[in-house]
Design a protein around this motif. Structure first.
Motif, PDB file in Angstrom:
ATOM      1  N   VAL A  19       0.883  -1.170  -0.033  1.00 48.36           N
ATOM      2  CA  VAL A  19       0.058  -0.150  -0.177  1.00 48.36           C
ATOM      3  C   VAL A  19       0.780   1.286   0.182  1.00 48.36           C
ATOM      4  CG1 VAL A  19      -1.519   1.390   1.363  1.00 48.36           C
ATOM      5  CG2 VAL A  19      -2.009  -1.196   0.976  1.00 48.36           C
ATOM      6  N   ILE A  20       1.873   1.399   0.736  1.00 46.62           N
ATOM      7  CA  ILE A  20       2.679   2.523   0.797  1.00 46.62           C
ATOM      8  C   ILE A  20       4.239   2.255   0.785  1.00 46.62           C
ATOM      9  CG2 ILE A  20       0.989   4.057   2.309  1.00 46.62           C
ATOM     10  CD1 ILE A  20       2.639   3.141   4.517  1.00 46.62           C
ATOM     11  N   PRO A  21       4.716   1.754  -0.460  1.00 52.27           N
ATOM     12  CA  PRO A  21       6.060   1.520  -0.634  1.00 52.27           C
ATOM     13  C   PRO A  21       7.049   2.602  -0.328  1.00 52.27           C
ATOM     14  CG  PRO A  21       4.901   1.687  -2.749  1.00 52.27           C
ATOM     15  CD  PRO A  21       3.657   1.688  -1.940  1.00 52.27           C
ATOM     16  N   MET A  43      -3.964   4.073  -1.891  1.00 53.84           N
ATOM     17  CA  MET A  43      -4.118   4.218  -0.465  1.00 53.84           C
ATOM     18  C   MET A  43      -3.000   5.177   0.069  1.00 53.84           C
ATOM     19  SD  MET A  43      -5.163   3.765   2.635  1.00 53.84           S
ATOM     20  CE  MET A  43      -6.273   2.191   2.439  1.00 53.84           C
ATOM     21  N   LEU A  44      -1.749   5.518  -0.512  1.00 54.20           N
ATOM     22  CA  LEU A  44      -0.760   6.330  -0.240  1.00 54.20           C
ATOM     23  C   LEU A  44      -1.388   7.779  -0.580  1.00 54.20           C
ATOM     24  CD1 LEU A  44       1.824   7.359   0.493  1.00 54.20           C
ATOM     25  CD2 LEU A  44       2.652   7.022  -1.533  1.00 54.20           C
ATOM     26  N   ARG A  45      -1.941   7.760  -1.591  1.00 57.84           N
ATOM     27  CA  ARG A  45      -2.693   9.137  -1.951  1.00 57.84           C
ATOM     28  C   ARG A  45      -3.772   9.376  -0.853  1.00 57.84           C
ATOM     29  NH1 ARG A  45      -4.149   7.705  -6.667  1.00 57.84           N
ATOM     30  NH2 ARG A  45      -2.223   8.367  -7.654  1.00 57.84           N
ATOM     31  N   HIS A  46      -4.535   8.571  -0.509  1.00 58.47           N
ATOM     32  CA  HIS A  46      -5.481   8.896   0.542  1.00 58.47           C
ATOM     33  C   HIS A  46      -5.026   9.403   1.967  1.00 58.47           C
ATOM     34  CE1 HIS A  46      -9.051   8.144   3.196  1.00 58.47           C
ATOM     35  NE2 HIS A  46      -8.158   7.187   3.944  1.00 58.47           N
ATOM     36  N   VAL A  48      -2.005  10.471   2.427  1.00 63.08           N
ATOM     37  CA  VAL A  48      -1.454  11.836   2.174  1.00 63.08           C
ATOM     38  C   VAL A  48      -2.315  12.954   2.221  1.00 63.08           C
ATOM     39  CG1 VAL A  48      -0.277  13.548   0.564  1.00 63.08           C
ATOM     40  CG2 VAL A  48       0.732  11.140   0.863  1.00 63.08           C
ATOM     41  N   TYR A  49      -3.581  12.807   1.564  1.00 62.74           N
ATOM     42  CA  TYR A  49      -4.595  13.842   1.748  1.00 62.74           C
ATOM     43  C   TYR A  49      -5.064  13.784   3.213  1.00 62.74           C
ATOM     44  CZ  TYR A  49      -4.691  13.924  -3.369  1.00 62.74           C
ATOM     45  OH  TYR A  49      -4.483  14.187  -4.758  1.00 62.74           O
ATOM     46  N   LYS A  50      -5.223  12.930   3.812  1.00 63.82           N
ATOM     47  CA  LYS A  50      -5.892  12.761   5.080  1.00 63.82           C
ATOM     48  C   LYS A  50      -4.936  13.444   6.153  1.00 63.82           C
ATOM     49  CE  LYS A  50      -7.245   9.484   9.041  1.00 63.82           C
ATOM     50  NZ  LYS A  50      -8.825   9.872   8.914  1.00 63.82           N
ATOM     51  N   ILE A  51      -3.650  13.265   5.988  1.00 65.94           N
ATOM     52  CA  ILE A  51      -2.752  13.943   6.881  1.00 65.94           C
ATOM     53  C   ILE A  51      -2.567  15.485   6.619  1.00 65.94           C
ATOM     54  CG2 ILE A  51      -0.298  13.988   7.719  1.00 65.94           C
ATOM     55  CD1 ILE A  51      -0.141  10.801   7.172  1.00 65.94           C
ATOM     56  N   LYS A  52      -2.495  15.791   5.277  1.00 65.89           N
ATOM     57  CA  LYS A  52      -2.638  17.232   5.043  1.00 65.89           C
ATOM     58  C   LYS A  52      -3.851  17.938   5.460  1.00 65.89           C
ATOM     59  CE  LYS A  52       0.317  17.099   0.741  1.00 65.89           C
ATOM     60  NZ  LYS A  52       0.314  17.352  -0.512  1.00 65.89           N
ATOM     61  N   ALA A  53      -5.120  17.158   5.546  1.00 66.72           N
ATOM     62  CA  ALA A  53      -6.436  17.906   5.866  1.00 66.72           C
ATOM     63  C   ALA A  53      -6.419  17.977   7.330  1.00 66.72           C
ATOM     64  CB  ALA A  53      -7.304  17.060   5.232  1.00 66.72           C
ATOM     65  N   THR A  54      -5.982  16.924   8.096  1.00 66.83           N
ATOM     66  CA  THR A  54      -6.264  16.753   9.510  1.00 66.83           C
ATOM     67  C   THR A  54      -5.112  16.914  10.629  1.00 66.83           C
ATOM     68  OG1 THR A  54      -6.342  14.556   9.509  1.00 66.83           O
ATOM     69  CG2 THR A  54      -8.399  15.611   9.226  1.00 66.83           C
ATOM     70  N   THR A  58      -2.207   8.637  14.351  1.00 69.11           N
ATOM     71  CA  THR A  58      -1.630   7.674  15.165  1.00 69.11           C
ATOM     72  C   THR A  58      -1.300   6.338  14.553  1.00 69.11           C
ATOM     73  OG1 THR A  58      -3.650   6.787  15.801  1.00 69.11           O
ATOM     74  CG2 THR A  58      -2.633   8.547  17.138  1.00 69.11           C
ATOM     75  N   VAL A  59      -0.586   5.547  14.908  1.00 67.25           N
ATOM     76  CA  VAL A  59      -0.184   4.079  14.291  1.00 67.25           C
ATOM     77  C   VAL A  59      -1.669   3.422  14.291  1.00 67.25           C
ATOM     78  CG1 VAL A  59       1.139   2.039  14.515  1.00 67.25           C
ATOM     79  CG2 VAL A  59       2.092   4.173  15.192  1.00 67.25           C
ATOM     80  N   ALA A  60      -2.271   3.498  15.294  1.00 74.78           N
ATOM     81  CA  ALA A  60      -3.727   3.062  15.170  1.00 74.78           C
ATOM     82  C   ALA A  60      -4.680   3.383  14.059  1.00 74.78           C
ATOM     83  CB  ALA A  60      -4.262   3.119  16.632  1.00 74.78           C
ATOM     84  N   GLU A  61      -4.633   4.510  13.765  1.00 74.86           N
ATOM     85  CA  GLU A  61      -5.380   5.159  12.721  1.00 74.86           C
ATOM     86  C   GLU A  61      -4.846   4.613  11.421  1.00 74.86           C
ATOM     87  OE1 GLU A  61      -7.170   9.475  13.750  1.00 74.86           O
ATOM     88  OE2 GLU A  61      -4.989   9.562  14.084  1.00 74.86           O
ATOM     89  N   TYR A  62      -3.446   4.899  11.320  1.00 80.73           N
ATOM     90  CA  TYR A  62      -2.698   4.441  10.178  1.00 80.73           C
ATOM     91  C   TYR A  62      -3.394   2.860   9.818  1.00 80.73           C
ATOM     92  CZ  TYR A  62       0.978   2.304   7.448  1.00 80.73           C
ATOM     93  OH  TYR A  62       1.681   1.567   6.614  1.00 80.73           O
ATOM     94  N   MET A  63      -3.180   1.929  10.840  1.00 82.58           N
ATOM     95  CA  MET A  63      -3.420   0.577  10.486  1.00 82.58           C
ATOM     96  C   MET A  63      -4.845   0.361  10.293  1.00 82.58           C
ATOM     97  SD  MET A  63      -0.576  -0.695  10.336  1.00 82.58           S
ATOM     98  CE  MET A  63      -1.142  -2.210  10.164  1.00 82.58           C
ATOM     99  N   LYS A  64      -5.538   0.924  11.001  1.00 81.89           N
ATOM    100  CA  LYS A  64      -7.064   0.874  10.577  1.00 81.89           C
ATOM    101  C   LYS A  64      -7.482   1.349   9.236  1.00 81.89           C
ATOM    102  CE  LYS A  64     -11.683   2.114  12.218  1.00 81.89           C
ATOM    103  NZ  LYS A  64     -12.504   3.188  13.096  1.00 81.89           N
ATOM    104  N   GLU A  65      -6.816   2.380   8.912  1.00 83.30           N
ATOM    105  CA  GLU A  65      -7.074   2.821   7.519  1.00 83.30           C
ATOM    106  C   GLU A  65      -6.536   1.861   6.284  1.00 83.30           C
ATOM    107  OE1 GLU A  65      -8.534   5.301   5.899  1.00 83.30           O
ATOM    108  OE2 GLU A  65      -9.291   6.189   7.662  1.00 83.30           O
ATOM    109  N   VAL A  66      -5.317   1.540   6.355  1.00 82.86           N
ATOM    110  CA  VAL A  66      -4.654   0.209   5.599  1.00 82.86           C
ATOM    111  C   VAL A  66      -5.314  -0.872   5.548  1.00 82.86           C
ATOM    112  CG1 VAL A  66      -2.682  -0.847   5.170  1.00 82.86           C
ATOM    113  CG2 VAL A  66      -2.367   1.271   5.820  1.00 82.86           C
ATOM    114  N   LEU A  67      -5.714  -1.513   6.682  1.00 83.35           N
ATOM    115  CA  LEU A  67      -6.566  -2.661   6.637  1.00 83.35           C
ATOM    116  C   LEU A  67      -7.697  -2.760   6.449  1.00 83.35           C
ATOM    117  CD1 LEU A  67      -4.415  -4.277   9.543  1.00 83.35           C
ATOM    118  CD2 LEU A  67      -3.925  -4.655   7.154  1.00 83.35           C
ATOM    119  N   THR A  68      -8.639  -1.670   6.858  1.00 89.72           N
ATOM    120  CA  THR A  68     -10.090  -2.075   6.971  1.00 89.72           C
ATOM    121  C   THR A  68     -10.527  -0.546   6.216  1.00 89.72           C
ATOM    122  OG1 THR A  68     -10.131  -0.727   9.098  1.00 89.72           O
ATOM    123  CG2 THR A  68      -9.982  -3.224   9.154  1.00 89.72           C
TER     124      THR A  68
END
Length: 209
Positions: A19-21, A43-46, A48-54, A58-68
């Protein structure tokens, strides 16, 4: 515990690498440079947009996004188990694992006073193989459990895997009840006649048993 650790490493690494090489190789956030266009996955684009916007996540948020993530998550729309997938789990290798757990569950149920209700809750049930092996033991020891109200509750965020679980555990002989807006988004009856429900969050599983 060793088996659980190994099971977790496979999908985690595969998902993150796929997802994020750029992040995996330390070329994006460490340098601050934008990655080449051909390296940017959806997913990387998503992210990046999320981090720029908000801001930072956290690692927990990152894993939740990547997996689910409902649109792009690793677990959501594919079967990643087995030879054609990315990893394997103990129940897929041998039925002994699930059958021993089934015997242990009954032993603990008897030791705690044979409660009238028995909730079997599984988180991330894969293809439904583990629950199927446990239910086989319950059927074979039906005389022991005959006065017990058993129900199965599967916590699953993947639409694809929930369909495979339903086929494994119910064969859909009795039509499944589907209600996307309800905490239990799918309900049915197992091959042995036990009620079974699917949820997206552990908090949605009925309390009290």
């Amino acid at each position: 515990m060793r088996v659980l650790a190994r099971v977790g490493v496979g999908p985690l690494c595969s998902a993150a690498r796929a997802v994020i090489p750029c992040f995996w190789r330390g070329k994006y956030f460490s340098s601050g440079r934008e990655p080449a266009e051909n390296q940017v996955t959806p997913m990387l684009r998503h992210l990046v947009y999320k981090i720029k916007a908000t801001g930072p996540i956290t690692v927990a948020e990152y894993m939740k996004e990547v997996l689910t993530n409902p649109a792009k998550g690793y677990y959501v729309y594919r079967d990643m188990l087995g030879e054609k997938g990315d990893f394997i789990t103990s129940p897929e290798i041998s039925q002994i694992f699930g059958e021993l757990l089934g015997i242990w569950f009954i032993s603990e149920w008897m030791a705690t006073g044979k409660n009238a209700a028995f909730q079997l809750v599984e988180l991330g049930p894969g293809r439904g193989t583990l629950s199927g092996d446990i239910l086989r033991v319950f059927s074979q020891l039906g005389s022991v459990l005959k006065n017990c109200d058993i129900s199965i509750h599967l916590v699953e965020v993947s639409e694809k895997l929930s369909e495979i679980q339903a086929l494994t555990l119910t064969e859909e002989k009795v039509p499944l009840e589907r209600n996307p807006g309800s905490p239990a988004y799918m309900k049915g009856v197992t091959k042995s006649g036990i009620p079974i429900s699917w949820y997206r969050d552990l908090q949605d599983v009925p309390k009290g048993n």
